[in-house]
Design a protein around this motif. Structure first.
Motif, PDB file in Angstrom:
ATOM      1  N   THR A  87       0.840  -1.198   0.000  1.00 37.98           N
ATOM      2  CA  THR A  87       0.000   0.000   0.000  1.00 37.98           C
ATOM      3  C   THR A  87       0.874   1.247   0.000  1.00 37.98           C
ATOM      4  N   LEU A  88       1.870   1.260   0.849  1.00 42.43           N
ATOM      5  CA  LEU A  88       2.778   2.409   0.903  1.00 42.43           C
ATOM      6  C   LEU A  88       3.541   2.568  -0.407  1.00 42.43           C
ATOM      7  N   GLY A  89       3.934   1.473  -1.017  1.00 45.43           N
ATOM      8  CA  GLY A  89       4.718   1.523  -2.248  1.00 45.43           C
ATOM      9  C   GLY A  89       3.959   2.018  -3.461  1.00 45.43           C
ATOM     10  N   ILE A  90       2.633   1.869  -3.484  1.00 44.49           N
ATOM     11  CA  ILE A  90       1.859   2.285  -4.658  1.00 44.49           C
ATOM     12  C   ILE A  90       1.615   3.789  -4.676  1.00 44.49           C
ATOM     13  N   ILE A  91       1.646   4.434  -3.528  1.00 40.78           N
ATOM     14  CA  ILE A  91       1.276   5.848  -3.447  1.00 40.78           C
ATOM     15  C   ILE A  91       2.105   6.728  -4.383  1.00 40.78           C
ATOM     16  N   PRO A  92       3.442   6.609  -4.423  1.00 39.79           N
ATOM     17  CA  PRO A  92       4.203   7.475  -5.336  1.00 39.79           C
ATOM     18  C   PRO A  92       3.914   7.212  -6.813  1.00 39.79           C
ATOM     19  N   ALA A  93       3.514   5.993  -7.156  1.00 39.28           N
ATOM     20  CA  ALA A  93       3.264   5.627  -8.551  1.00 39.28           C
ATOM     21  C   ALA A  93       1.823   5.843  -8.979  1.00 39.28           C
ATOM     22  N   LEU A  94       0.944   6.140  -8.039  1.00 40.37           N
ATOM     23  CA  LEU A  94      -0.493   6.165  -8.299  1.00 40.37           C
ATOM     24  C   LEU A  94      -0.897   7.114  -9.420  1.00 40.37           C
ATOM     25  N   SER A  95      -0.449   8.346  -9.373  1.00 44.37           N
ATOM     26  CA  SER A  95      -0.886   9.313 -10.390  1.00 44.37           C
ATOM     27  C   SER A  95      -0.424   8.892 -11.781  1.00 44.37           C
ATOM     28  N   GLY A  96       0.772   8.332 -11.899  1.00 40.16           N
ATOM     29  CA  GLY A  96       1.252   7.863 -13.200  1.00 40.16           C
ATOM     30  C   GLY A  96       0.446   6.695 -13.728  1.00 40.16           C
ATOM     31  N   ILE A  97       0.101   5.776 -12.851  1.00 45.21           N
ATOM     32  CA  ILE A  97      -0.707   4.619 -13.256  1.00 45.21           C
ATOM     33  C   ILE A  97      -2.069   5.079 -13.761  1.00 45.21           C
ATOM     34  N   LEU A  98      -2.727   5.935 -12.986  1.00 48.68           N
ATOM     35  CA  LEU A  98      -4.059   6.413 -13.375  1.00 48.68           C
ATOM     36  C   LEU A  98      -4.000   7.263 -14.644  1.00 48.68           C
ATOM     37  N   ARG A  99      -2.930   8.031 -14.811  1.00 44.66           N
ATOM     38  CA  ARG A  99      -2.767   8.843 -16.016  1.00 44.66           C
ATOM     39  C   ARG A  99      -2.618   7.947 -17.241  1.00 44.66           C
ATOM     40  N   SER A 100      -1.873   6.852 -17.118  1.00 43.04           N
ATOM     41  CA  SER A 100      -1.694   5.954 -18.264  1.00 43.04           C
ATOM     42  C   SER A 100      -2.995   5.252 -18.635  1.00 43.04           C
ATOM     43  N   VAL A 101      -3.790   4.889 -17.632  1.00 38.36           N
ATOM     44  CA  VAL A 101      -5.100   4.286 -17.913  1.00 38.36           C
ATOM     45  C   VAL A 101      -5.998   5.305 -18.608  1.00 38.36           C
ATOM     46  N   GLN A 102      -6.000   6.528 -18.098  1.00 40.55           N
ATOM     47  CA  GLN A 102      -6.841   7.572 -18.686  1.00 40.55           C
ATOM     48  C   GLN A 102      -6.412   7.880 -20.119  1.00 40.55           C
ATOM     49  N   SER A 103      -5.109   7.935 -20.391  1.00 41.56           N
ATOM     50  CA  SER A 103      -4.670   8.232 -21.753  1.00 41.56           C
ATOM     51  C   SER A 103      -4.982   7.083 -22.703  1.00 41.56           C
ATOM     52  N   ALA A 104      -4.975   5.847 -22.215  1.00 47.28           N
ATOM     53  CA  ALA A 104      -5.288   4.698 -23.066  1.00 47.28           C
ATOM     54  C   ALA A 104      -6.757   4.675 -23.478  1.00 47.28           C
ATOM     55  N   PHE A 105      -7.652   5.159 -22.593  1.00 51.67           N
ATOM     56  CA  PHE A 105      -9.087   5.060 -22.865  1.00 51.67           C
ATOM     57  C   PHE A 105      -9.779   6.404 -23.031  1.00 51.67           C
ATOM     58  N   GLY A 106      -9.049   7.496 -22.823  1.00 54.70           N
ATOM     59  CA  GLY A 106      -9.631   8.812 -23.015  1.00 54.70           C
ATOM     60  C   GLY A 106     -10.558   9.254 -21.897  1.00 54.70           C
ATOM     61  N   GLN A 107     -10.551   8.555 -20.799  1.00 59.19           N
ATOM     62  CA  GLN A 107     -11.373   8.911 -19.647  1.00 59.19           C
ATOM     63  C   GLN A 107     -10.786   8.270 -18.409  1.00 59.19           C
ATOM     64  N   PRO A 108     -11.080   8.839 -17.248  1.00 57.56           N
ATOM     65  CA  PRO A 108     -10.592   8.191 -16.023  1.00 57.56           C
ATOM     66  C   PRO A 108     -11.310   6.858 -15.816  1.00 57.56           C
ATOM     67  N   PRO A 109     -10.716   5.984 -15.037  1.00 60.98           N
ATOM     68  CA  PRO A 109     -11.375   4.687 -14.805  1.00 60.98           C
ATOM     69  C   PRO A 109     -12.693   4.857 -14.061  1.00 60.98           C
ATOM     70  N   ASP A 110     -13.658   3.993 -14.377  1.00 66.53           N
ATOM     71  CA  ASP A 110     -14.936   3.997 -13.666  1.00 66.53           C
ATOM     72  C   ASP A 110     -14.792   3.338 -12.299  1.00 66.53           C
ATOM     73  N   MET A 111     -13.833   2.406 -12.200  1.00 70.73           N
ATOM     74  CA  MET A 111     -13.642   1.675 -10.947  1.00 70.73           C
ATOM     75  C   MET A 111     -12.160   1.353 -10.790  1.00 70.73           C
ATOM     76  N   VAL A 112     -11.694   1.437  -9.563  1.00 67.98           N
ATOM     77  CA  VAL A 112     -10.340   1.005  -9.239  1.00 67.98           C
ATOM     78  C   VAL A 112     -10.467  -0.078  -8.168  1.00 67.98           C
ATOM     79  N   VAL A 113      -9.880  -1.237  -8.443  1.00 68.64           N
ATOM     80  CA  VAL A 113      -9.900  -2.350  -7.509  1.00 68.64           C
ATOM     81  C   VAL A 113      -8.522  -2.410  -6.844  1.00 68.64           C
ATOM     82  N   LEU A 114      -8.522  -2.410  -5.531  1.00 71.66           N
ATOM     83  CA  LEU A 114      -7.286  -2.373  -4.747  1.00 71.66           C
ATOM     84  C   LEU A 114      -7.091  -3.684  -3.999  1.00 71.66           C
ATOM     85  N   ASP A 115      -5.858  -4.181  -3.990  1.00 68.40           N
ATOM     86  CA  ASP A 115      -5.543  -5.388  -3.211  1.00 68.40           C
ATOM     87  C   ASP A 115      -4.066  -5.376  -2.860  1.00 68.40           C
ATOM     88  N   PHE A 116      -3.776  -5.178  -1.601  1.00 66.86           N
ATOM     89  CA  PHE A 116      -2.398  -5.144  -1.131  1.00 66.86           C
ATOM     90  C   PHE A 116      -2.172  -6.088   0.046  1.00 66.86           C
TER      91      PHE A 116
END
Length: 192
Positions: free
Chosen positions: A45-74
């Motif tokens: 959980t702690l390790g994902i925080i610095p990478a979070l905005s980049g991950i979400l940005r790449s998903v948004q750029s791939a589909f042209g919209q932010p994700p409708d749902m984010v599933v978390l499992d740590f």
């Protein structure tokens, strides 16, 4: 899952993201559900925080919209980190990191549904002195998720009654990462 990764992060049919996508498209036929597996293996959980905005940005750029749902499992990575000798302080760290993660997601993606899907930490089951850490990491996530009104689905709770039974390996196969058959059971738990 074990024997399900092609090294390319593609959604193979045996992986739980592909199975969830198929189930949701079957249930919601008018929707075009696409599951993006943006998981980062071994990430806490702690390790994902610095990478979070980049991950979400790449998903948004791939589909042209932010994700409708984010599933978390740590749960697995957090439990393994806690078991490495960090003790109670590590659980406090997991709780704080989970709060920071949920706060950031809710602040930056307020229209995105968040779901905790806690898998099962199989790696520590052979060590009775550390077995409880899997449970504690999951409970820590769930407690914070409920506080922030984020639903939590627990694969662990679905199979807990058979944990110590001889046929438990059917549900808990794989050392750290689940086998393909367990991925399918996890997907069915999530999609149900």
């Amino acid at each position: 899952g074990v024997d399900c990764d092609d090294g390319q992060y593609k959604l193979k049919d045996c992986a739980w993201p592909a199975r969830v996508q198929k189930a949701l498209n079957s249930r919601y036929r008018s929707a075009n559900v696409r599951v993006v597996n943006a998981a980062r293996g071994g990430t806490t959980t702690l390790g994902i925080i610095p990478a979070l905005s980049g991950i979400l940005r790449s998903v948004q750029s791939a589909f042209g919209q932010p994700p409708d749902m984010v599933v978390l499992d740590f749960a697995v990575a957090d439990a393994l980190e806690v078991s490495a000798g960090m003790g109670v302080n590590a659980l406090t760290q997991v709780q704080a990191a989970t709060e920071v993660l949920l706060n950031r997601l809710q602040a930056t993606h307020s229209s995105t549904a968040l779901v905790f899907f806690e898998t099962f930490c199989n790696a520590l089951l052979g060590d009775p002195s550390k077995k409880h850490l899997c449970f504690q990491a999951s409970v820590t996530h769930t407690h914070v998720a409920h506080h922030y009104r984020v639903p939590a689905i627990s694969y662990r709770r679905a199979v807990w009654p058979i944990e110590d039974e001889p046929f438990a390996s059917l549900f808990l196969d794989g050392y750290v990462h689940p086998s393909w058959s367990v991925h399918q059971l996890m997907a069915d738990t999530f999609a149900f």
